[in-house]
Enzyme design. Sequence first.
Site, PDB file in Angstrom:
ATOM      1  N   GLY A 118      15.852  30.640  -7.837  1.00  0.00           N
ATOM      2  CA  GLY A 118      15.066  30.226  -9.001  1.00  0.00           C
ATOM      3  C   GLY A 118      15.945  29.885 -10.204  1.00  0.00           C
ATOM      4  CG  ASP A 151      13.588  32.497  -3.895  1.00  0.00           C
ATOM      5  OD1 ASP A 151      14.059  32.590  -5.045  1.00  0.00           O
ATOM      6  OD2 ASP A 151      12.439  32.033  -3.670  1.00  0.00           O
ATOM      7  CG  PHE A 158      16.401  37.038 -11.109  1.00  0.00           C
ATOM      8  CD1 PHE A 158      16.416  36.969 -12.491  1.00  0.00           C
ATOM      9  CD2 PHE A 158      17.599  37.209 -10.436  1.00  0.00           C
ATOM     10  CE1 PHE A 158      17.609  37.070 -13.200  1.00  0.00           C
ATOM     11  CE2 PHE A 158      18.794  37.319 -11.127  1.00  0.00           C
ATOM     12  CZ  PHE A 158      18.798  37.247 -12.507  1.00  0.00           C
ATOM     13  CB  SER A 178       9.016  39.163 -20.316  1.00  0.00           C
ATOM     14  OG  SER A 178       8.474  38.353 -21.327  1.00  0.00           O
ATOM     15  CE1 TYR A 204       5.899  36.766 -15.674  1.00  0.00           C
ATOM     16  CE2 TYR A 204       5.637  36.592 -18.058  1.00  0.00           C
ATOM     17  CZ  TYR A 204       6.451  36.675 -16.952  1.00  0.00           C
ATOM     18  OH  TYR A 204       7.811  36.700 -17.102  1.00  0.00           O
ATOM     19  CE  LYS A 258       8.309  39.639 -15.201  1.00  0.00           C
ATOM     20  NZ  LYS A 258       9.255  39.695 -14.097  1.00  0.00           N
ATOM     21  CG  ASN A 266       1.955  26.969 -18.635  1.00  0.00           C
ATOM     22  OD1 ASN A 266       0.888  26.435 -18.907  1.00  0.00           O
ATOM     23  ND2 ASN A 266       2.202  27.507 -17.449  1.00  0.00           N
ATOM     24  NE  ARG A 270       0.756  28.725 -25.803  1.00  0.00           N
ATOM     25  CZ  ARG A 270       1.938  28.625 -25.185  1.00  0.00           C
ATOM     26  NH1 ARG A 270       2.083  27.778 -24.194  1.00  0.00           N
ATOM     27  NH2 ARG A 270       2.967  29.348 -25.568  1.00  0.00           N
ATOM     28  CG  ASP A 307       1.185  30.607 -28.685  1.00  0.00           C
ATOM     29  OD1 ASP A 307       1.600  31.178 -27.663  1.00  0.00           O
ATOM     30  OD2 ASP A 307       1.272  29.378 -28.867  1.00  0.00           O
TER      31      ASP A 307
HETATM   32  P1  NAD Z   1      11.628  31.049 -11.140  1.00  0.00           P
HETATM   33  O1  NAD Z   1      10.228  30.844 -10.681  1.00  0.00           O
HETATM   34  O2  NAD Z   1      12.492  29.854 -11.302  1.00  0.00           O
HETATM   35  O3  NAD Z   1      12.366  32.079 -10.161  1.00  0.00           O
HETATM   36  C1  NAD Z   1      11.690  33.111  -9.487  1.00  0.00           C
HETATM   37  C2  NAD Z   1      12.063  32.989  -8.003  1.00  0.00           C
HETATM   38  O4  NAD Z   1      11.397  34.035  -7.277  1.00  0.00           O
HETATM   39  C3  NAD Z   1      11.618  31.661  -7.385  1.00  0.00           C
HETATM   40  O5  NAD Z   1      12.720  31.067  -6.730  1.00  0.00           O
HETATM   41  C4  NAD Z   1      10.523  32.063  -6.384  1.00  0.00           C
HETATM   42  O6  NAD Z   1      10.524  31.214  -5.253  1.00  0.00           O
HETATM   43  C5  NAD Z   1      10.900  33.492  -6.070  1.00  0.00           C
HETATM   44  N1  NAD Z   1       9.775  34.362  -5.670  1.00  0.00           N
HETATM   45  C6  NAD Z   1       8.586  34.536  -6.276  1.00  0.00           C
HETATM   46  N2  NAD Z   1       7.841  35.432  -5.596  1.00  0.00           N
HETATM   47  C7  NAD Z   1       8.605  35.866  -4.548  1.00  0.00           C
HETATM   48  C8  NAD Z   1       8.398  36.801  -3.507  1.00  0.00           C
HETATM   49  N3  NAD Z   1       7.253  37.458  -3.388  1.00  0.00           N
HETATM   50  N4  NAD Z   1       9.393  36.991  -2.627  1.00  0.00           N
HETATM   51  C9  NAD Z   1      10.560  36.323  -2.712  1.00  0.00           C
HETATM   52  N5  NAD Z   1      10.811  35.425  -3.683  1.00  0.00           N
HETATM   53  C10 NAD Z   1       9.835  35.192  -4.604  1.00  0.00           C
HETATM   54  O7  NAD Z   1      11.541  31.895 -12.495  1.00  0.00           O
HETATM   55  P2  NAD Z   1      12.699  32.272 -13.523  1.00  0.00           P
HETATM   56  O8  NAD Z   1      12.396  31.587 -14.803  1.00  0.00           O
HETATM   57  O9  NAD Z   1      14.016  32.117 -12.910  1.00  0.00           O
HETATM   58  O10 NAD Z   1      12.368  33.807 -13.739  1.00  0.00           O
HETATM   59  C11 NAD Z   1      13.040  34.839 -13.051  1.00  0.00           C
HETATM   60  C12 NAD Z   1      12.454  36.172 -13.462  1.00  0.00           C
HETATM   61  O11 NAD Z   1      12.588  36.332 -14.874  1.00  0.00           O
HETATM   62  C13 NAD Z   1      10.963  36.319 -13.153  1.00  0.00           C
HETATM   63  O12 NAD Z   1      10.701  37.635 -12.744  1.00  0.00           O
HETATM   64  C14 NAD Z   1      10.317  36.039 -14.501  1.00  0.00           C
HETATM   65  O13 NAD Z   1       9.064  36.657 -14.623  1.00  0.00           O
HETATM   66  C15 NAD Z   1      11.341  36.637 -15.455  1.00  0.00           C
HETATM   67  N6  NAD Z   1      11.268  36.060 -16.796  1.00  0.00           N
HETATM   68  C16 NAD Z   1      11.367  34.703 -16.962  1.00  0.00           C
HETATM   69  C17 NAD Z   1      11.278  34.159 -18.235  1.00  0.00           C
HETATM   70  C18 NAD Z   1      11.345  32.663 -18.450  1.00  0.00           C
HETATM   71  O14 NAD Z   1      10.962  32.190 -19.499  1.00  0.00           O
HETATM   72  N7  NAD Z   1      11.861  31.876 -17.505  1.00  0.00           N
HETATM   73  C19 NAD Z   1      11.092  34.998 -19.341  1.00  0.00           C
HETATM   74  C20 NAD Z   1      11.014  36.375 -19.144  1.00  0.00           C
HETATM   75  C21 NAD Z   1      11.115  36.900 -17.854  1.00  0.00           C
HETATM   76  C1  UD1 Z   2       5.480  32.264 -23.162  1.00  0.00           C
HETATM   77  C2  UD1 Z   2       4.527  33.348 -22.696  1.00  0.00           C
HETATM   78  C3  UD1 Z   2       5.282  34.626 -22.455  1.00  0.00           C
HETATM   79  C4  UD1 Z   2       6.452  34.397 -21.496  1.00  0.00           C
HETATM   80  C5  UD1 Z   2       7.331  33.278 -22.070  1.00  0.00           C
HETATM   81  C6  UD1 Z   2       8.490  32.938 -21.177  1.00  0.00           C
HETATM   82  C7  UD1 Z   2       2.348  32.774 -23.652  1.00  0.00           C
HETATM   83  C8  UD1 Z   2       1.322  33.154 -24.670  1.00  0.00           C
HETATM   84  N1  UD1 Z   2       3.473  33.519 -23.666  1.00  0.00           N
HETATM   85  O1  UD1 Z   2       6.036  32.664 -24.380  1.00  0.00           O
HETATM   86  O2  UD1 Z   2       4.406  35.594 -21.923  1.00  0.00           O
HETATM   87  O3  UD1 Z   2       7.209  35.577 -21.347  1.00  0.00           O
HETATM   88  O4  UD1 Z   2       6.527  32.105 -22.248  1.00  0.00           O
HETATM   89  O5  UD1 Z   2       8.051  32.397 -19.972  1.00  0.00           O
HETATM   90  O6  UD1 Z   2       2.171  31.864 -22.878  1.00  0.00           O
HETATM   91  N2  UD1 Z   2       4.620  25.333 -27.820  1.00  0.00           N
HETATM   92  C9  UD1 Z   2       4.094  24.155 -28.286  1.00  0.00           C
HETATM   93  N3  UD1 Z   2       3.732  23.197 -27.392  1.00  0.00           N
HETATM   94  C10 UD1 Z   2       3.879  23.355 -26.048  1.00  0.00           C
HETATM   95  C11 UD1 Z   2       4.429  24.569 -25.558  1.00  0.00           C
HETATM   96  C12 UD1 Z   2       4.778  25.538 -26.485  1.00  0.00           C
HETATM   97  O7  UD1 Z   2       3.950  23.969 -29.499  1.00  0.00           O
HETATM   98  O8  UD1 Z   2       3.517  22.440 -25.275  1.00  0.00           O
HETATM   99  C13 UD1 Z   2       5.058  26.364 -28.779  1.00  0.00           C
HETATM  100  C14 UD1 Z   2       4.342  27.696 -28.656  1.00  0.00           C
HETATM  101  O9  UD1 Z   2       3.189  27.732 -29.447  1.00  0.00           O
HETATM  102  C15 UD1 Z   2       5.434  28.656 -29.127  1.00  0.00           C
HETATM  103  C16 UD1 Z   2       6.740  27.981 -28.691  1.00  0.00           C
HETATM  104  O10 UD1 Z   2       6.420  26.611 -28.508  1.00  0.00           O
HETATM  105  O11 UD1 Z   2       5.434  28.726 -30.540  1.00  0.00           O
HETATM  106  C17 UD1 Z   2       7.304  28.534 -27.390  1.00  0.00           C
HETATM  107  O12 UD1 Z   2       6.275  28.515 -26.399  1.00  0.00           O
HETATM  108  P1  UD1 Z   2       6.573  28.893 -24.870  1.00  0.00           P
HETATM  109  O13 UD1 Z   2       7.760  28.141 -24.389  1.00  0.00           O
HETATM  110  O14 UD1 Z   2       5.295  28.723 -24.121  1.00  0.00           O
HETATM  111  O15 UD1 Z   2       6.997  30.414 -24.917  1.00  0.00           O
HETATM  112  P2  UD1 Z   2       6.217  31.683 -25.555  1.00  0.00           P
HETATM  113  O16 UD1 Z   2       4.869  31.316 -26.040  1.00  0.00           O
HETATM  114  O17 UD1 Z   2       7.134  32.329 -26.513  1.00  0.00           O
END
Ligand code: NAD
Ligand code: UD1
Length: 324
Positions: A10, A32, A81, A125, A150, A154, A199, A292, A295
């Site tokens: 991922g 994965d 992850f 997160s 979601y 966590k 998103n 949104r 938020d």
């Molecule tokens: P991602 O979706 O790119 O990576 C997650 C990986 O886990 C994917 O490759 C998916 O195929 C794999 N996966 C999901 N369910 C599985 C399962 N049951 N068994 C085996 N593999 C599985 O996401 P990411 O952005 O790299 O996030 C990694 C971790 O960090 C996640 O736990 C996510 O919740 C956490 N996280 C991400 C963010 C963010 O903004 N990207 C923020 C906070 C926390």
């Molecule tokens: C979101 C999630 C949070 C998650 C995090 C990382 C929500 C409410 N929260 O956080 O749980 O841990 O992503 O995956 O979804 N924005 C825009 N236009 C867009 C998209 C975002 O204006 O099309 C703004 C949002 O209002 C925010 C900022 O950009 O102010 C960041 O948004 P986003 O990337 O979705 O992250 P978070 O909302 O911080």
Amino acid sequence: MSILVTGGTGYIGSHTVVELINNKYKDIIIMDNLCNSSEGVIDKIEKITGVRCKFYNADIRDEKALDKIFSENKIEAVIHFAGLKAVGESVKKPLEYYDNNVGGTIKLLQAMKKHECKKIVFSSSATVYGDPGTPKYVEEMGRGIASSPYGETKAVIEGILESLYKAEPDWIISILRYFNPIGAHKSGLLGEDPKGIPNNLMPYIQKVAIGELKEVSVYGDDYDTKDGTGERDYIHVVDLANGHVKALEKLNKPGIYIHNLGTGNSYSVLEIIKAFERVNNVKVNYKIAPRRPGDLSKFYADPTKAKKELGWEATNRHRRYGER
Ligand code: NAD
Ligand code: UD1
């Protein structure tokens, strides 16, 4: 001795594997189920590092698969992850999210215990803080009410890890609370490419920039922030990846450790759009849209604890986002 990386193909996992290999952890095993990534990432990691990781296409909820992985390898620590992460989808499919994230983590912990591997780094997160009423998030604040199923998964997993440590204090448990990860590896081979309409802000901007989507909806311009748009702590994914390397290196005594991984700075939605336009020399169309639901106006990390205890800080911290 090997490191098992669940979700290692991922977005954050793949960047972390590269940084682990760059820091002398050559023996990496990736598991994965490819529900949100592809096996081609293993080739890309090899291209960047020269190291081919052992790969298992397996689900963390699959006890037999876990048993096989732990039996075939001498695993010293797990970086976990694997999980589903789409906030909106989690509202529609809560059972799937609890099953995958919480159920999967329990199976993983059971397999670790059975095979006497008791060191784990977990992807949490900033969402677990809920709405603490102040924008600067410090670890001591504890957890609040997460704004989505979601986020709740966590928080529940953090609670499970705490209970586990209380019952079995020989575990080493690192909980890393990420702020807003963005960016990609400089090779251009790895990055974030979510399926469907994103998103999160940065992938949305990218899709508008390449003409796949029409315009960014800026969710609200009447917040009490520097320009009225939401502010977040955007952290480069390679900085984030290095936080995991540090957690693995520094946390060697049994304990449960919680660290924020953020820069300590916040940027507004409009600042991010402008920086993206400036750095890439492209136009990003946007319109102001209603807020949104769910938020928060502004939040950012207090990264002091990670600096003190892990010797880690984001290297982009003192630069304006987008400057080289
Ligand atoms: P991602 O979706 O790119 O990576 C997650 C990986 O886990 C994917 O490759 C998916 O195929 C794999 N996966 C999901 N369910 C599985 C399962 N049951 N068994 C085996 N593999 C599985 O996401 P990411 O952005 O790299 O996030 C990694 C971790 O960090 C996640 O736990 C996510 O919740 C956490 N996280 C991400 C963010 C963010 O903004 N990207 C923020 C906070 C926390
Ligand atoms: C979101 C999630 C949070 C998650 C995090 C990382 C929500 C409410 N929260 O956080 O749980 O841990 O992503 O995956 O979804 N924005 C825009 N236009 C867009 C998209 C975002 O204006 O099309 C703004 C949002 O209002 C925010 C900022 O950009 O102010 C960041 O948004 P986003 O990337 O979705 O992250 P978070 O909302 O911080």
